[in-house]
Design a protein around this motif. Structure first.
Motif, PDB file in Angstrom:
ATOM      1  N   PHE A 173       0.886  -1.161   0.000  1.00 13.25           N
ATOM      2  CA  PHE A 173       0.000   0.000   0.000  1.00 13.25           C
ATOM      3  C   PHE A 173       0.925   1.212   0.000  1.00 13.25           C
ATOM      4  N   VAL A 180       3.942   1.151   2.239  1.00 13.57           N
ATOM      5  CA  VAL A 180       3.831   0.099   3.266  1.00 13.57           C
ATOM      6  C   VAL A 180       3.780  -1.269   2.573  1.00 13.57           C
ATOM      7  N   ALA A 222       2.547  -4.660   3.300  1.00 10.74           N
ATOM      8  CA  ALA A 222       1.699  -5.357   4.278  1.00 10.74           C
ATOM      9  C   ALA A 222       2.003  -6.852   4.282  1.00 10.74           C
ATOM     10  N   PRO A 276       1.705  -9.724  15.771  1.00  9.25           N
ATOM     11  CA  PRO A 276       1.283  -8.458  16.379  1.00  9.25           C
ATOM     12  C   PRO A 276       0.439  -7.624  15.418  1.00  9.25           C
ATOM     13  N   SER A 277      -0.220  -6.611  15.967  1.00  5.51           N
ATOM     14  CA  SER A 277      -1.056  -5.738  15.151  1.00  5.51           C
ATOM     15  C   SER A 277      -0.252  -5.163  13.982  1.00  5.51           C
ATOM     16  N   GLY A 278      -0.834  -5.225  12.800  1.00  3.68           N
ATOM     17  CA  GLY A 278      -0.176  -4.641  11.633  1.00  3.68           C
ATOM     18  C   GLY A 278       0.799  -5.564  10.940  1.00  3.68           C
ATOM     19  N   CYS A 279       0.859  -6.855  11.348  1.00  4.57           N
ATOM     20  CA  CYS A 279       1.863  -7.756  10.755  1.00  4.57           C
ATOM     21  C   CYS A 279       1.417  -8.316   9.409  1.00  4.57           C
ATOM     22  N   GLY A 280       0.162  -8.055   9.021  1.00  5.02           N
ATOM     23  CA  GLY A 280      -0.284  -8.498   7.704  1.00  5.02           C
ATOM     24  C   GLY A 280      -1.235  -9.680   7.710  1.00  5.02           C
ATOM     25  N   LYS A 281      -1.752 -10.054   8.872  1.00  4.63           N
ATOM     26  CA  LYS A 281      -2.652 -11.220   8.971  1.00  4.63           C
ATOM     27  C   LYS A 281      -3.909 -11.019   8.117  1.00  4.63           C
ATOM     28  N   SER A 282      -4.589  -9.882   8.352  1.00  3.27           N
ATOM     29  CA  SER A 282      -5.857  -9.657   7.657  1.00  3.27           C
ATOM     30  C   SER A 282      -5.633  -9.487   6.156  1.00  3.27           C
ATOM     31  N   THR A 283      -4.573  -8.794   5.797  1.00  2.51           N
ATOM     32  CA  THR A 283      -4.313  -8.585   4.371  1.00  2.51           C
ATOM     33  C   THR A 283      -4.074  -9.928   3.679  1.00  2.51           C
ATOM     34  N   GLU A 332     -10.614 -12.876  13.251  1.00  2.00           N
ATOM     35  CA  GLU A 332     -10.892 -12.476  14.651  1.00  2.00           C
ATOM     36  C   GLU A 332     -12.367 -12.663  15.007  1.00  2.00           C
TER      37      GLU A 332
HETATM   38  P1  ATP Z   1      -4.492  -6.142  13.148  1.00  2.00           P
HETATM   39  O1  ATP Z   1      -4.230  -7.295  14.056  1.00  2.00           O
HETATM   40  O2  ATP Z   1      -4.218  -4.816  13.802  1.00  2.00           O
HETATM   41  O3  ATP Z   1      -5.799  -6.206  12.424  1.00  2.00           O
HETATM   42  P2  ATP Z   1      -3.084  -7.195  10.840  1.00  2.00           P
HETATM   43  O4  ATP Z   1      -1.949  -8.098  11.172  1.00  2.00           O
HETATM   44  O5  ATP Z   1      -4.338  -7.847  10.390  1.00  2.00           O
HETATM   45  O6  ATP Z   1      -3.333  -6.177  12.018  1.00  2.00           O
HETATM   46  P3  ATP Z   1      -3.184  -5.787   8.344  1.00  2.00           P
HETATM   47  O7  ATP Z   1      -4.546  -5.223   8.575  1.00  2.00           O
HETATM   48  O8  ATP Z   1      -3.052  -6.882   7.363  1.00  2.00           O
HETATM   49  O9  ATP Z   1      -2.520  -6.220   9.708  1.00  2.00           O
HETATM   50  O10 ATP Z   1      -2.239  -4.573   7.915  1.00  2.00           O
HETATM   51  C1  ATP Z   1      -0.865  -4.763   7.551  1.00  2.00           C
HETATM   52  C2  ATP Z   1      -0.241  -3.409   7.234  1.00  2.00           C
HETATM   53  O11 ATP Z   1      -0.821  -2.883   6.061  1.00  2.00           O
HETATM   54  C3  ATP Z   1      -0.449  -2.358   8.319  1.00  2.00           C
HETATM   55  O12 ATP Z   1       0.708  -1.588   8.406  1.00  2.00           O
HETATM   56  C4  ATP Z   1      -1.607  -1.542   7.790  1.00  2.00           C
HETATM   57  O13 ATP Z   1      -1.545  -0.216   8.269  1.00  2.00           O
HETATM   58  C5  ATP Z   1      -1.400  -1.607   6.282  1.00  2.00           C
HETATM   59  N1  ATP Z   1      -2.683  -1.549   5.553  1.00  2.00           N
HETATM   60  C6  ATP Z   1      -3.676  -2.454   5.580  1.00  2.00           C
HETATM   61  N2  ATP Z   1      -4.687  -2.092   4.765  1.00  2.00           N
HETATM   62  C7  ATP Z   1      -4.321  -0.905   4.209  1.00  2.00           C
HETATM   63  C8  ATP Z   1      -4.944  -0.003   3.267  1.00  2.00           C
HETATM   64  N3  ATP Z   1      -6.125  -0.281   2.726  1.00  2.00           N
HETATM   65  N4  ATP Z   1      -4.256   1.110   2.934  1.00  2.00           N
HETATM   66  C9  ATP Z   1      -3.040   1.372   3.455  1.00  2.00           C
HETATM   67  N5  ATP Z   1      -2.406   0.573   4.336  1.00  2.00           N
HETATM   68  C10 ATP Z   1      -3.021  -0.556   4.703  1.00  2.00           C
END
Ligand code: ATP
Length: 395
Positions: A13, A16, A18, A37-44, A159
């Protein structure tokens, strides 16, 4: 049921990253959790499987089909999210059957599938209730039933228990395990709660900064963490990790030396920076040493703070004088402090000097620079004082 394969998937992104060059293969019928941890890319990562996000690079397969550019509805996946989002004006039956109606299934088939799904999630007898007449856990079960009726090849759960209270999460954990056993379907599960991942999954994939750190059975990640990140992340309280230097007689840290043959540690040599890891439950009072394997180290410490948890007690230990405790339960130790977990009933008191020990099988060594694990257990490298031979039982 279907296998899911990600091949060199990255997602950027703007500036970033992800997800960073992720390759992973999930077996047919397997329950795999993504943790980190939060932001590690799980959801993406999950969203690239669902089709909600198109990867910047790489390929996604479900079963034998490449689905990288397919719409979510054509992928044979069902999703359950943290926010339950039921239709408030529809009863449970209508909420569960909504997707089937859209796809024009006949009434008989709809009835059959909804009843079966309601039975699996134990909502029989509640099909005519409205969402506001249900508890949070029951609402989440409706959302799961809605995913089940579509008979997907793959379940994607992001989650799904995060909004529930602690007790309900534990109950739902066992329900999801039962669901997986019954349906034998592939489940990909995203959570930041490692207890969920450890208890439910066949394997867990640990991510950090978009990169896969380890994918393995939960106990393998726990007992043989691939690197310092996994060692510190998996397990609560965290593993004690203390930096040291490899010397002729073993590993020297600021406050103690562990004696072993450094030549037996692969990929490093004397002078290199090596980190020792010992889990809190592997630290013991020296008075209990007889019940342990070969003792790797004895350390003089002061019990600083005692935290009784009911089923166990945490003891914060200071290894040097004039230091202040800064760690908490989920933080990494410093060279001057360690966290020990002992039985619920203990006579250790705050302020008391104690001698603690850990045995050779409990020691993990990591290359401090690369973070990679070097050995788990040093019993082969420790010499028995009496026989002069390695203490490993196999020897
Ligand atoms: P959480 O546990 O907080 O949900 P996560 O591990 O699921 O976190 P992701 O949501 O996959 O993390 O995000 C991974 C990285 O990509 C983060 O730095 C997030 O800020 C960034 N990110 C995710 N979606 C977008 C988007 N649509 N635009 C810009 N950056 C994004």
């Amino acid at each position: 049921m279907a296998r899911v394969r990600l091949e060199n998937v990255s997602k950027h992104f703007d500036d970033v990253t992800a997800v960073d060059d992720l390759s992973i293969e999930i077996e047919d019928g397997e329950f795999v959790s993504f943790v980190g941890p939060s932001g590690c890319g799980k959801s993406t990562t999950m969203e690239t499987v669902a089709g909600l996000t198109k990867p910047s690079e790489g390929t996604v397969y479900i079963g034998d089909n490449e689905v990288t550019n397919l719409a979510p509805k054509d992928r044979g996946v069902s999703m359950v999210f943290q926010n339950i989002a039921l239709f408030p004006h529809m009863d449970v039956f209508e909420n569960i059957s909504f997707g089937l109606r859209l796809r024009k299934y006949d009434d008989e088939e709809v009835q059959r599938r909804v009843e079966r799904a309601a039975e699996i999630v134990q909502l029989e007898g509640m099909l005519d209730r409205m969402p506001n007449e249900l508890s949070g856990g029951q609402q989440q079960r409706v959302a799961i039933a809605r995913a089940i009726v579509r008979n997907p090849d793959v379940f994607l759960m992001d989650e799904p228990l995060a909004n529930l209270d602690a007790k309900l999460r534990v109950t739902m954990r066992t329900e999801l395990q039962r669901l997986h056993r019954e349906l034998e379907q592939t489940i990909i599960y995203v959570t930041h709660d490692q207890a969920e991942a450890m208890t439910m999954s066949n394997r867990i994939a640990v991510l950090d900064k978009g990169e896969l750190q380890q994918i393995a059975a939960p106990l393998v990640c726990y007992n043989e963490p691939a690197n310092l990140f996994v060692a510190g992340f998996i397990g609560s309280p965290s593993m004690n990790l203390i930096e040291g230097e490899l010397v002729e007689e073993g590993l020297r840290t600021k406050n103690f030396t562990v004696e072993f043959d450094p030549a037996g540690v692969p990929d490093v040599r004397v002078g290199d920076s090596v980190t020792i890891g010992v889990r809190p439950e592997d630290l013991h009072l020296a008075t209990d040493a007889d019940s342990l394997g070969p003792i790797a180290c004895r350390i003089d410490a002061t019990a600083d703070v005692i935290e009784p948890m009911g089923d166990e007690t945490f003891v914060y230990l200071l290894l040097a004088e004039d230091v202040e405790r800064t760690m908490d339960r989920d933080e990494q130790s410093t060279p001057d402090q360690l966290l020990m977990s002992v039985d619920a009933v203990t006579d250790i008191e705050a302020g008391r000097d104690v001698e603690i020990v850990f045995d050779a099988p409990a020691v993990h060594l990591f290359d401090t620079e690369s973070g990679e694990a070097l050995v788990h257990g040093i019993e082969d490298l420790v010499t028995d004082e009496e026989t002069g031979r390695p203490t490993s039982p196999e020897q």
